[in-house]
Motif scaffolding. Structure first.
Motif, PDB file in Angstrom:
ATOM      1  N   GLY A  49     -50.036 -41.937 -26.976  1.00  0.00           N
ATOM      2  CA  GLY A  49     -51.092 -40.961 -27.204  1.00  0.00           C
ATOM      3  C   GLY A  49     -52.370 -41.522 -27.773  1.00  0.00           C
ATOM      4  O   GLY A  49     -53.339 -40.799 -27.940  1.00  0.00           O
ATOM      5  N   LEU A  99     -44.374 -28.887 -28.006  1.00  0.00           N
ATOM      6  CA  LEU A  99     -45.609 -29.556 -27.597  1.00  0.00           C
ATOM      7  C   LEU A  99     -45.271 -30.906 -26.971  1.00  0.00           C
ATOM      8  O   LEU A  99     -44.170 -31.422 -27.158  1.00  0.00           O
ATOM      9  CB  LEU A  99     -46.522 -29.729 -28.817  1.00  0.00           C
ATOM     10  CG  LEU A  99     -46.985 -28.421 -29.480  1.00  0.00           C
ATOM     11  CD1 LEU A  99     -47.692 -28.711 -30.775  1.00  0.00           C
ATOM     12  CD2 LEU A  99     -47.868 -27.646 -28.539  1.00  0.00           C
ATOM     13  N   PRO A 100     -46.213 -31.514 -26.245  1.00  0.00           N
ATOM     14  CA  PRO A 100     -45.896 -32.772 -25.553  1.00  0.00           C
ATOM     15  C   PRO A 100     -45.364 -33.878 -26.464  1.00  0.00           C
ATOM     16  O   PRO A 100     -44.417 -34.553 -26.112  1.00  0.00           O
ATOM     17  CB  PRO A 100     -47.228 -33.177 -24.931  1.00  0.00           C
ATOM     18  CG  PRO A 100     -47.972 -31.908 -24.759  1.00  0.00           C
ATOM     19  CD  PRO A 100     -47.545 -31.030 -25.888  1.00  0.00           C
ATOM     20  N   TYR A 101     -45.952 -34.087 -27.628  1.00  0.00           N
ATOM     21  CA  TYR A 101     -45.479 -35.160 -28.501  1.00  0.00           C
ATOM     22  C   TYR A 101     -44.543 -34.645 -29.589  1.00  0.00           C
ATOM     23  O   TYR A 101     -44.067 -35.401 -30.413  1.00  0.00           O
ATOM     24  CB  TYR A 101     -46.666 -35.905 -29.116  1.00  0.00           C
ATOM     25  CG  TYR A 101     -47.376 -36.741 -28.079  1.00  0.00           C
ATOM     26  CD1 TYR A 101     -46.860 -37.971 -27.704  1.00  0.00           C
ATOM     27  CD2 TYR A 101     -48.517 -36.294 -27.454  1.00  0.00           C
ATOM     28  CE1 TYR A 101     -47.474 -38.739 -26.740  1.00  0.00           C
ATOM     29  CE2 TYR A 101     -49.146 -37.051 -26.487  1.00  0.00           C
ATOM     30  CZ  TYR A 101     -48.617 -38.274 -26.143  1.00  0.00           C
ATOM     31  OH  TYR A 101     -49.228 -39.026 -25.187  1.00  0.00           O
ATOM     32  N   PRO A 103     -41.452 -32.561 -28.864  1.00  0.00           N
ATOM     33  CA  PRO A 103     -40.747 -31.880 -27.781  1.00  0.00           C
ATOM     34  C   PRO A 103     -39.831 -30.741 -28.226  1.00  0.00           C
ATOM     35  O   PRO A 103     -39.613 -29.810 -27.483  1.00  0.00           O
ATOM     36  CB  PRO A 103     -39.947 -32.993 -27.118  1.00  0.00           C
ATOM     37  CG  PRO A 103     -39.860 -34.069 -28.112  1.00  0.00           C
ATOM     38  CD  PRO A 103     -41.042 -33.940 -29.014  1.00  0.00           C
TER      39      PRO A 103
END
Length: 139
Positions: A49, A99-101, A103
């Protein structure tokens, strides 16, 4: 701002020593941290990220602080502090989502939801227009 950065640099050896990092290792820590932030070199799993997430955090933080300064400018410090109080449950709710980071989402307890509802209702009641009271009565 410059003074704050100067003090951070002056106290960096002391702070790194408190964290268990020897003064000799400090330049390598700074170099690897900068490489991770700029996403240079071989991709590391701990640098996922970068640089998007840190820059996104900085932009979000600046936007929040600028909007809070505008609230203080247009209303009062009490309303601004109430808005900051509102940001805490909103951010906890957002961070509970998958959320994406981050999970794994989590479910919020009913007590948390009840407390947030009371807080939002209190903020709404405080900020709604109150009828004006006549201080002088016509005789």
């Amino acid at each position: 701002m410059f003074l704050m950065a100067l003090f951070v640099l002056l106290f960096l050896p002391l702070l790194s020593n408190l964290k268990g990092i020897a003064l000799v290792q400090l330049p390598s820590y700074l170099k690897s941290g900068a490489a991770c932030f700029l996403n240079l070199g071989a991709p590391k799993p701990s640098c996922d990220g970068a640089p998007l997430l840190p820059v996104l955090y900085i932009i979000t933080n600046l936007a929040f602080n600028i909007s809070l300064l505008n609230v203080v400018k247009s209303s009062s410090a009490v309303v601004a502090s109430l808005m900051v109080m509102l940001s805490v449950p909103v951010s906890v709710y957002i961070l509970s989502l998958p959320l994406p980071y981050l999970p794994e989402g989590t479910s919020l307890s009913p007590n948390f939801v009840l407390g947030c509802a009371i807080l939002v209702c209190g903020l709404f009641l405080y900020n709604t227009a109150r009828p004006a009271k006549n201080s002088s009565k016509a005789n």
